[in-house]
Enzyme design. Sequence first.
Site, PDB file in Angstrom:
ATOM      1  N   ARG A  49       0.819  -1.208   0.000  1.00 51.82           N
ATOM      2  CA  ARG A  49       0.000   0.000   0.000  1.00 51.82           C
ATOM      3  C   ARG A  49       0.854   1.258   0.000  1.00 51.82           C
ATOM      4  O   ARG A  49       1.961   1.275   0.518  1.00 51.82           O
ATOM      5  CB  ARG A  49      -0.877   0.032   1.258  1.00 51.82           C
ATOM      6  CG  ARG A  49      -1.763  -1.175   1.454  1.00 51.82           C
ATOM      7  CD  ARG A  49      -2.511  -1.053   2.772  1.00 51.82           C
ATOM      8  NE  ARG A  49      -3.319  -2.231   3.055  1.00 51.82           N
ATOM      9  CZ  ARG A  49      -4.074  -2.371   4.138  1.00 51.82           C
ATOM     10  NH1 ARG A  49      -4.124  -1.402   5.034  1.00 51.82           N
ATOM     11  NH2 ARG A  49      -4.782  -3.466   4.327  1.00 51.82           N
ATOM     12  N   ASP A  51      -0.275   5.379   1.081  1.00 48.86           N
ATOM     13  CA  ASP A  51      -1.390   6.104   1.676  1.00 48.86           C
ATOM     14  C   ASP A  51      -1.935   7.169   0.732  1.00 48.86           C
ATOM     15  O   ASP A  51      -1.290   7.547  -0.254  1.00 48.86           O
ATOM     16  CB  ASP A  51      -0.945   6.774   2.976  1.00 48.86           C
ATOM     17  CG  ASP A  51      -0.469   5.770   4.011  1.00 48.86           C
ATOM     18  OD1 ASP A  51      -0.923   4.617   3.959  1.00 48.86           O
ATOM     19  OD2 ASP A  51       0.360   6.157   4.868  1.00 48.86           O
ATOM     20  N   ARG A 198       7.009   8.346   7.082  1.00 44.46           N
ATOM     21  CA  ARG A 198       6.569   9.710   7.391  1.00 44.46           C
ATOM     22  C   ARG A 198       6.876  10.086   8.838  1.00 44.46           C
ATOM     23  O   ARG A 198       7.215  11.241   9.137  1.00 44.46           O
ATOM     24  CB  ARG A 198       5.078   9.844   7.106  1.00 44.46           C
ATOM     25  CG  ARG A 198       4.744   9.806   5.613  1.00 44.46           C
ATOM     26  CD  ARG A 198       3.265   9.631   5.355  1.00 44.46           C
ATOM     27  NE  ARG A 198       2.490  10.699   5.946  1.00 44.46           N
ATOM     28  CZ  ARG A 198       1.162  10.682   6.046  1.00 44.46           C
ATOM     29  NH1 ARG A 198       0.476   9.626   5.606  1.00 44.46           N
ATOM     30  NH2 ARG A 198       0.521  11.699   6.593  1.00 44.46           N
TER      31      ARG A 198
END
Length: 252
Positions: A49, A51, A198
């Site tokens: 994935r 985001d 992040r």
Amino acid sequence: MRLKLIVAYDGSTFAGWQSQKCGGSIQDVLEAAVLAVAGQPVRVHGSGRTDAGVHAAGQCCHIDVANTRMTPENWLHALNTKLPSQIRIMSAKAVDDSFHARFTATGKMYRYHVFCGPVLPPGEHNRAWLVREPLDLDRVKLAATRFVGCHDFSGFSANRGGSVTDPHRTIRRLSVTTRGHNLFFTVVGDGFLYKMVRMISAALVECGRGGIEPEKIQAILSGAEKKTNLVAPAGGLTLVKVIYGRRRSHQT
């Protein structure tokens, strides 16, 4: 025929990679394009994935197609005619059935972009995190060394809603480079937890601001201090490439 696709996208207006009930994800748009070309539903299997708001230069996925009269190059051009301009298939090649975009991946490279200056240029909108105050690069680089190696990254991840069996991940390399006002964190690892890059990027910037000491990173990794809640904006993050070939020790 199994096709390995390298996909680039501007994630600014999409709901992340993974298919959503309401649509709007990169996977949803790709599957619609494949349906338009193949004439039947085909599952797109991604390497993992990204985001909402996160970009990719080298996301990898694979599809199994019945039409073997079309060459991989035919598929590349046909799919790109069905995709919005924010998503492009950069390469397509036939691979053995043993290849799996997710399960045979051995690592990933991400790059986080920070713009250090008073005003963010329009071309960097949704592509970089604007940090107006000056950063101490020596502190940033020292803090970056603390992340390299195998650690429990629970303190630098967010809860996606499910439990993670093993929060240990190995960071092979974390480089800090500058070009003018641009600051880049390039992270290579065997796998990443939810929002891990992040949160690492946010911690590096906070160290550069003087808000936390580099030693605190080691304390969080060891569990001696509570996890950080700092998260860098999604727009500064790009999945550069997915790595195949060398065995990894943990799942993505």
